[in-house]
Design an enzyme around this catalytic site. Structure first.
Site, short mmCIF file in Angstrom:
data_model
loop_
_atom_site.label_atom_id
_atom_site.label_comp_id
_atom_site.label_asym_id
_atom_site.label_seq_id
_atom_site.Cartn_x
_atom_site.Cartn_y
_atom_site.Cartn_z
N ARG A 93 14.72 19.16 59.37
CA ARG A 93 15.92 19.19 58.53
C ARG A 93 16.30 20.66 58.32
NH1 ARG A 93 17.94 16.62 52.92
NH2 ARG A 93 18.17 14.90 54.37
N ASP A 153 30.27 10.96 49.80
CA ASP A 153 29.16 11.91 49.84
C ASP A 153 29.58 13.12 49.01
OD1 ASP A 153 26.91 13.42 50.53
OD2 ASP A 153 27.55 13.78 52.60
N1 CP Z 1 20.32 10.95 51.94
C1 CP Z 1 19.43 11.94 52.12
O1 CP Z 1 19.25 12.46 53.21
O2 CP Z 1 18.76 12.30 51.00
P1 CP Z 1 17.80 13.55 50.85
O3 CP Z 1 18.64 14.78 50.96
O4 CP Z 1 17.17 13.39 49.50
O5 CP Z 1 16.78 13.50 51.96
N1 NVA Z 2 26.34 16.03 53.26
C1 NVA Z 2 25.16 16.16 52.43
C2 NVA Z 2 24.21 15.06 52.74
C3 NVA Z 2 22.95 15.05 51.93
C4 NVA Z 2 22.03 13.95 52.31
C5 NVA Z 2 24.53 17.52 52.67
O1 NVA Z 2 24.46 17.94 53.82
O2 NVA Z 2 24.14 18.16 51.69
#
Ligand code: CP
Ligand code: NVA
Length: 315
Positions: free
Chosen positions: A108, A230
């Protein structure tokens, strides 16, 4: 047709065919039923998973860590404060070393390119747990949640209102275009998804029968089976917050917008975390139409399914 997942990464969802996504969704449902039965499996025994996080996470980290650990695997959480991720050592070298020690890697972070380099150099499956451009494991959980509510998501209409160019909106566009779910992005023109992605999705939609629309007009929620939103400023874009509040306030999901679907069965979805009072009002996310908590749970089942498919000989 025999499908082959073993050893593959999940980087964008553009890399998976509709048949493969179908298989993963069916496997996710099986995994969910298994977890409710209380039966214990040890399908990741002897395997290791590196969890690389440049950005924060609750759901994604916990889904990967619990799904892998409860089946006997050993997950190792590594934030970029812990390891060299392009600092002091090239990303390629880090990837090569991780590939010698781990069965798979979850990444991530910011750049999509980092996930792609990790996959190329580690030679083990790399799962994209969110980058600036894509959030593929989220989109799988979202489709699963639609199917749980409607039986079949093909021909249903999902409307995303908010930042139309963010990772979640982009991944939803891909999965809907592939799976025949109509997808409407309702966003001000400044935040339209890019043309390149729209062209790719238009071609996919032609094959699946999905209708993909991008519009600034909130009246387009009419008839929607699900409204999705979102955060207005994604991780890494905190400095854009003021501008986003200005642009996106008219696109808030509130009870008035839910009623504008003129469809009694409309459900509300949110990937979470939510900023209540901004992109969604408290009454909607806490109300009877909200499926946000099922959706969060489904992150775990879909993530387990993708790891089972790519790390074991299940298929
Ligand atoms: N939806 C989602 O990816 O949540 P987190 O940022 O808590 O992992
Ligand atoms: N669009 C948001 C999603 C979080 C799960 C972000 O990237 O922060």
């Amino acid at each position: 047709m025999s499908l082959s997942f073993f050893g593959r990464s999940l980087l964008t969802l553009l890399d998976y065919s509709p048949e493969e996504i179908r298989y993963l969704l069916d496997l996710s449902k099986k995994v969910k039923a298994e977890s409710k039965s209380g039966k214990v499996f040890r399908r990741f025994e002897g395997k290791t998973l590196a969890l690389l996080f440049e950005k924060r996470s609750t759901r994604t980290r916990c889904a990967f860590e619990t799904a892998f650990g409860e089946e006997g695997g050993h997950p190792v959480f590594l934030s970029n404060a812990d390891i060299q991720l392009g600092a002091k050592e090239s990303l390629e070298d880090t990837a090569r070393v991780l590939g010698r020690m781990f069965s798979a890697i979850q990444f991530r972070g910011f750049k999509q390119e980092t996930a792609e380099i990790l996959a190329r150099y580690s030679q083990v499956p790399v799962y994209n747990g969110l980058t600036d451009l894509y959030h593929p494991t989220q989109a799988l959980a979202d489709l699963m949640t639609l199917e749980e509510n409607f039986g079949d998501a093909k021909g249903k209409t999902l409307c995303f209102t908010g930042d139309g160019r963010n990772n979640v909106a982009r991944s939803l566009m891909i999965i809907c275009a592939k799976m025949g779910t109509n997808f409407t992005v309702i966003t001000p023109g400044e935040l339209n998804p890019d043309d390149e992605l729209r062209k790719k999705c238009a071609a996919l939609a032609q094959a699946s029968g999905a209708v993909i629309k991008v519009t600034p007009d909130i009246a387009e929620v009419k008839g929607a089976d699900a409204l999705y939103t979102d955060v207005w400023a994604s991780m890494g874009e905190e400095n854009k917050k003021k501008e986003r509040v200005r642009l996106l306030s008219p696109y808030q999901v509130n009870q008035r917008l839910m009623n504008m679907t003129e469809n009694n069965g409309t459900i509300f979805l949110h990937c979470l975390p939510a900023v209540k009072g901004e992109e969604v009002t408290e009454d909607v996310i806490e109300g009877p139409q909200s499926r946000a908590w099922d959706e969060a749970e489904n992150r775990k089942h879909t993530i387990k399914a993708i790891m089972l498919a790519t790390l074991t000989k299940i298929n």
